[in-house]
Design a protein around this motif. Sequence first.
Motif, PDB file in Angstrom:
ATOM      1  N   LEU A  79      11.149 -22.427  10.275  1.00  0.00           N
ATOM      2  CA  LEU A  79      10.638 -23.736  10.666  1.00  0.00           C
ATOM      3  C   LEU A  79      10.300 -23.754  12.156  1.00  0.00           C
ATOM      4  CD1 LEU A  79      13.004 -25.568  12.302  1.00  0.00           C
ATOM      5  CD2 LEU A  79      14.048 -25.458  10.055  1.00  0.00           C
ATOM      6  N   ASP A  80       9.463 -24.723  12.521  1.00  0.00           N
ATOM      7  CA  ASP A  80       9.048 -24.874  13.918  1.00  0.00           C
ATOM      8  C   ASP A  80       9.097 -26.347  14.294  1.00  0.00           C
ATOM      9  OD1 ASP A  80       7.883 -24.979  16.405  1.00  0.00           O
ATOM     10  OD2 ASP A  80       5.980 -24.063  15.818  1.00  0.00           O
ATOM     11  N   ARG A  81      10.067 -26.704  15.124  1.00  0.00           N
ATOM     12  CA  ARG A  81      10.064 -28.012  15.757  1.00  0.00           C
ATOM     13  C   ARG A  81      10.103 -27.778  17.265  1.00  0.00           C
ATOM     14  NH1 ARG A  81      11.226 -33.513  13.941  1.00  0.00           N
ATOM     15  NH2 ARG A  81      12.560 -33.111  12.160  1.00  0.00           N
ATOM     16  N   GLN A  82       9.314 -26.794  17.689  1.00  0.00           N
ATOM     17  CA  GLN A  82       9.282 -26.378  19.091  1.00  0.00           C
ATOM     18  C   GLN A  82      10.705 -26.053  19.564  1.00  0.00           C
ATOM     19  OE1 GLN A  82       6.283 -25.762  20.879  1.00  0.00           O
ATOM     20  NE2 GLN A  82       5.587 -25.907  18.773  1.00  0.00           N
ATOM     21  N   CYS A  83      11.075 -26.456  20.755  1.00  0.00           N
ATOM     22  CA  CYS A  83      12.365 -26.029  21.309  1.00  0.00           C
ATOM     23  C   CYS A  83      13.562 -26.565  20.540  1.00  0.00           C
ATOM     24  CB  CYS A  83      12.475 -26.454  22.778  1.00  0.00           C
ATOM     25  SG  CYS A  83      11.169 -25.802  23.822  1.00  0.00           S
ATOM     26  N   SER A  84      13.333 -27.548  19.664  1.00  0.00           N
ATOM     27  CA  SER A  84      14.414 -28.088  18.838  1.00  0.00           C
ATOM     28  C   SER A  84      14.629 -27.285  17.557  1.00  0.00           C
ATOM     29  CB  SER A  84      14.100 -29.536  18.441  1.00  0.00           C
ATOM     30  OG  SER A  84      13.829 -30.343  19.550  1.00  0.00           O
ATOM     31  N   ALA A  85      13.855 -26.238  17.340  1.00  0.00           N
ATOM     32  CA  ALA A  85      13.837 -25.570  16.036  1.00  0.00           C
ATOM     33  C   ALA A  85      15.192 -25.005  15.624  1.00  0.00           C
ATOM     34  CB  ALA A  85      12.774 -24.470  16.031  1.00  0.00           C
ATOM     35  N   GLY A  86      15.887 -24.346  16.533  1.00  0.00           N
ATOM     36  CA  GLY A  86      17.182 -23.758  16.179  1.00  0.00           C
ATOM     37  C   GLY A  86      18.213 -24.806  15.829  1.00  0.00           C
ATOM     38  N   LEU A  87      18.183 -25.935  16.527  1.00  0.00           N
ATOM     39  CA  LEU A  87      19.098 -27.027  16.238  1.00  0.00           C
ATOM     40  C   LEU A  87      18.716 -27.702  14.924  1.00  0.00           C
ATOM     41  CD1 LEU A  87      21.592 -28.236  17.584  1.00  0.00           C
ATOM     42  CD2 LEU A  87      20.110 -29.906  18.707  1.00  0.00           C
ATOM     43  N   GLU A  88      17.416 -27.848  14.680  1.00  0.00           N
ATOM     44  CA  GLU A  88      16.951 -28.430  13.425  1.00  0.00           C
ATOM     45  C   GLU A  88      17.356 -27.558  12.236  1.00  0.00           C
ATOM     46  OE1 GLU A  88      15.646 -30.923  10.760  1.00  0.00           O
ATOM     47  OE2 GLU A  88      15.471 -31.424  12.886  1.00  0.00           O
ATOM     48  N   ALA A  89      17.333 -26.255  12.393  1.00  0.00           N
ATOM     49  CA  ALA A  89      17.740 -25.359  11.305  1.00  0.00           C
ATOM     50  C   ALA A  89      19.190 -25.614  10.906  1.00  0.00           C
ATOM     51  CB  ALA A  89      17.547 -23.905  11.734  1.00  0.00           C
ATOM     52  N   ILE A  90      20.059 -25.791  11.891  1.00  0.00           N
ATOM     53  CA  ILE A  90      21.470 -26.077  11.614  1.00  0.00           C
ATOM     54  C   ILE A  90      21.609 -27.453  10.971  1.00  0.00           C
ATOM     55  CG2 ILE A  90      23.737 -26.418  12.683  1.00  0.00           C
ATOM     56  CD1 ILE A  90      22.858 -24.357  14.824  1.00  0.00           C
ATOM     57  N   ARG A  91      20.870 -28.407  11.500  1.00  0.00           N
ATOM     58  CA  ARG A  91      20.870 -29.765  10.935  1.00  0.00           C
ATOM     59  C   ARG A  91      20.485 -29.727   9.461  1.00  0.00           C
ATOM     60  NH1 ARG A  91      16.459 -33.926  11.205  1.00  0.00           N
ATOM     61  NH2 ARG A  91      17.438 -35.994  11.123  1.00  0.00           N
ATOM     62  N   MET A  92      19.441 -28.999   9.149  1.00  0.00           N
ATOM     63  CA  MET A  92      18.953 -28.919   7.781  1.00  0.00           C
ATOM     64  C   MET A  92      19.996 -28.288   6.861  1.00  0.00           C
ATOM     65  SD  MET A  92      15.429 -27.119   6.446  1.00  0.00           S
ATOM     66  CE  MET A  92      14.419 -28.240   7.403  1.00  0.00           C
ATOM     67  N   ALA A  93      20.620 -27.215   7.314  1.00  0.00           N
ATOM     68  CA  ALA A  93      21.642 -26.545   6.509  1.00  0.00           C
ATOM     69  C   ALA A  93      22.809 -27.486   6.217  1.00  0.00           C
ATOM     70  CB  ALA A  93      22.132 -25.291   7.229  1.00  0.00           C
ATOM     71  N   CYS A  94      23.201 -28.262   7.213  1.00  0.00           N
ATOM     72  CA  CYS A  94      24.308 -29.205   7.023  1.00  0.00           C
ATOM     73  C   CYS A  94      23.971 -30.253   5.971  1.00  0.00           C
ATOM     74  CB  CYS A  94      24.659 -29.876   8.345  1.00  0.00           C
ATOM     75  SG  CYS A  94      25.417 -28.773   9.567  1.00  0.00           S
ATOM     76  N   TYR A  95      22.749 -30.761   6.003  1.00  0.00           N
ATOM     77  CA  TYR A  95      22.350 -31.770   5.019  1.00  0.00           C
ATOM     78  C   TYR A  95      22.189 -31.167   3.619  1.00  0.00           C
ATOM     79  CZ  TYR A  95      21.724 -35.449   8.480  1.00  0.00           C
ATOM     80  OH  TYR A  95      21.944 -36.410   9.449  1.00  0.00           O
ATOM     81  N   TYR A  96      21.740 -29.930   3.538  1.00  0.00           N
ATOM     82  CA  TYR A  96      21.675 -29.269   2.233  1.00  0.00           C
ATOM     83  C   TYR A  96      23.067 -29.204   1.602  1.00  0.00           C
ATOM     84  CZ  TYR A  96      16.826 -27.545   2.637  1.00  0.00           C
ATOM     85  OH  TYR A  96      15.461 -27.440   2.715  1.00  0.00           O
ATOM     86  N   ILE A  97      24.051 -28.865   2.417  1.00  0.00           N
ATOM     87  CA  ILE A  97      25.425 -28.787   1.907  1.00  0.00           C
ATOM     88  C   ILE A  97      25.925 -30.167   1.505  1.00  0.00           C
ATOM     89  CG2 ILE A  97      27.813 -28.352   2.616  1.00  0.00           C
ATOM     90  CD1 ILE A  97      26.701 -25.894   4.155  1.00  0.00           C
ATOM     91  N   GLN A  98      25.688 -31.162   2.354  1.00  0.00           N
ATOM     92  CA  GLN A  98      26.118 -32.524   2.018  1.00  0.00           C
ATOM     93  C   GLN A  98      25.489 -33.001   0.711  1.00  0.00           C
ATOM     94  OE1 GLN A  98      25.499 -35.381   5.149  1.00  0.00           O
ATOM     95  NE2 GLN A  98      27.288 -34.722   6.286  1.00  0.00           N
ATOM     96  N   GLY A  99      24.255 -32.630   0.502  1.00  0.00           N
ATOM     97  CA  GLY A  99      23.534 -33.064  -0.693  1.00  0.00           C
ATOM     98  C   GLY A  99      23.840 -32.249  -1.935  1.00  0.00           C
ATOM     99  N   GLY A 100      24.641 -31.186  -1.784  1.00  0.00           N
ATOM    100  CA  GLY A 100      25.022 -30.377  -2.935  1.00  0.00           C
ATOM    101  C   GLY A 100      24.034 -29.296  -3.320  1.00  0.00           C
ATOM    102  N   ALA A 101      23.081 -28.997  -2.432  1.00  0.00           N
ATOM    103  CA  ALA A 101      22.090 -27.969  -2.754  1.00  0.00           C
ATOM    104  C   ALA A 101      22.674 -26.564  -2.720  1.00  0.00           C
ATOM    105  CB  ALA A 101      20.907 -28.062  -1.786  1.00  0.00           C
ATOM    106  N   GLY A 102      23.726 -26.381  -1.954  1.00  0.00           N
ATOM    107  CA  GLY A 102      24.353 -25.077  -1.832  1.00  0.00           C
ATOM    108  C   GLY A 102      25.648 -25.183  -1.056  1.00  0.00           C
ATOM    109  N   THR A 103      26.310 -24.065  -0.878  1.00  0.00           N
ATOM    110  CA  THR A 103      27.607 -24.071  -0.188  1.00  0.00           C
ATOM    111  C   THR A 103      27.666 -23.129   1.007  1.00  0.00           C
ATOM    112  OG1 THR A 103      28.482 -22.344  -1.648  1.00  0.00           O
ATOM    113  CG2 THR A 103      28.844 -24.648  -2.314  1.00  0.00           C
TER     114      THR A 103
END
Length: 364
Positions: A79-103
């Motif tokens: 993903l690319d959110r410019q300089c926020s990209a690495g933080l966004e990747a972690i954010r996305m992973a956390c929400y995937y877990i919260q939503g039950g998509a994976g562990t």
Amino acid sequence: MKRAVIVKAKRTPIGKINGIFKGCQPHELAAPLLKHLAQGLEEKINDVILGNVVGPGGNIARLSALQAGLPVSVPGLTLDRQCSAGLEAIRMACYYIQGGAGTCYIAGGTESTSTSPYPSRSRFSPDQIGDPDMGVAAEYVAEKYRASRESQDEYALLTYERSWDAFEQGQLAEEICPIENFILDEEFYKKRKMEALIKRAKPIFKKDGTVTAANSCGIHDGASAVLVMEEEAARRHGLKPILRFADSEVAGVHPHYPGSAPVPAIQAILERNYLTIDDIDLIEINEAFASKIVACSSELSISYEKLNVNGGALTIGHPYGASGAIMVTRLFYEIQRRKSAKYVLAAIGSGGGIGVALLFEVAD
């Protein structure tokens, strides 16, 4: 709701553009991190999510996972959110877990400015709004928030001294996964007389401006990633949760003032969680420019005592897509040296006027 926790975190050493990693492609920087973080859990990883900004294009996360020898069943998302990209990747992973998509996810970012095929940056904003280069935008932030040259230089010297103190005390070594026998950030090969450099530095983006090479970050290569797991799954595998994801926010500001974008993102998180800035024990805000830190700390009333306590990008560098993950990695290790911390926060502002902030609880 499932709870997402960070159980491992690492980064590469950070190299200057055309420096120690001048021949390394972004996947070659990321792969050793993925291999390290996945050890013993290779078959459990649901996905690898990596931020990347300056190319070369394609699905770098998938390529990095294959380079690392992970099972071919691990897909990969870039993903690319410019300089926020690495933080966004972690954010996305956390929400995937919260939503039950994976562990189990590996999330972070990787950047090789040295091997980027792009001769110039991408467009951040349309002409009718204006698309200033980041250095010019840093001047706009300094003007709008009255960040004087003196205040920027004072912060630049403070964070440089903090970085060297952390390095000399061996604290940064905990964060680093060696790459090709490189074990330390390139900046620490030689100490500079920073106070003299700061005084001598001239404005580089605007005549009579306040932003100089000495109070701005350089251009760098590097990668960072964390292992994010569902909390009960982590405990079942004998892994200790260190940071528990609590909340996040993404905010937009005028593209002329990207350095101020962490302010509304942090304000929204605090308000939603009935917290004040005094409740946050440690804060990382990316040091692309000292003007950004001076502005954000002033607007949010953040004491420098708990902001970027081991230095940051002004010293070691800012490998765009990786920087958000570097900040989380720094928090991961620093709170283990402190027994009383309860909340920590990482935030970053990026091109186009986007701010991303993540709030974590310190896990029991």
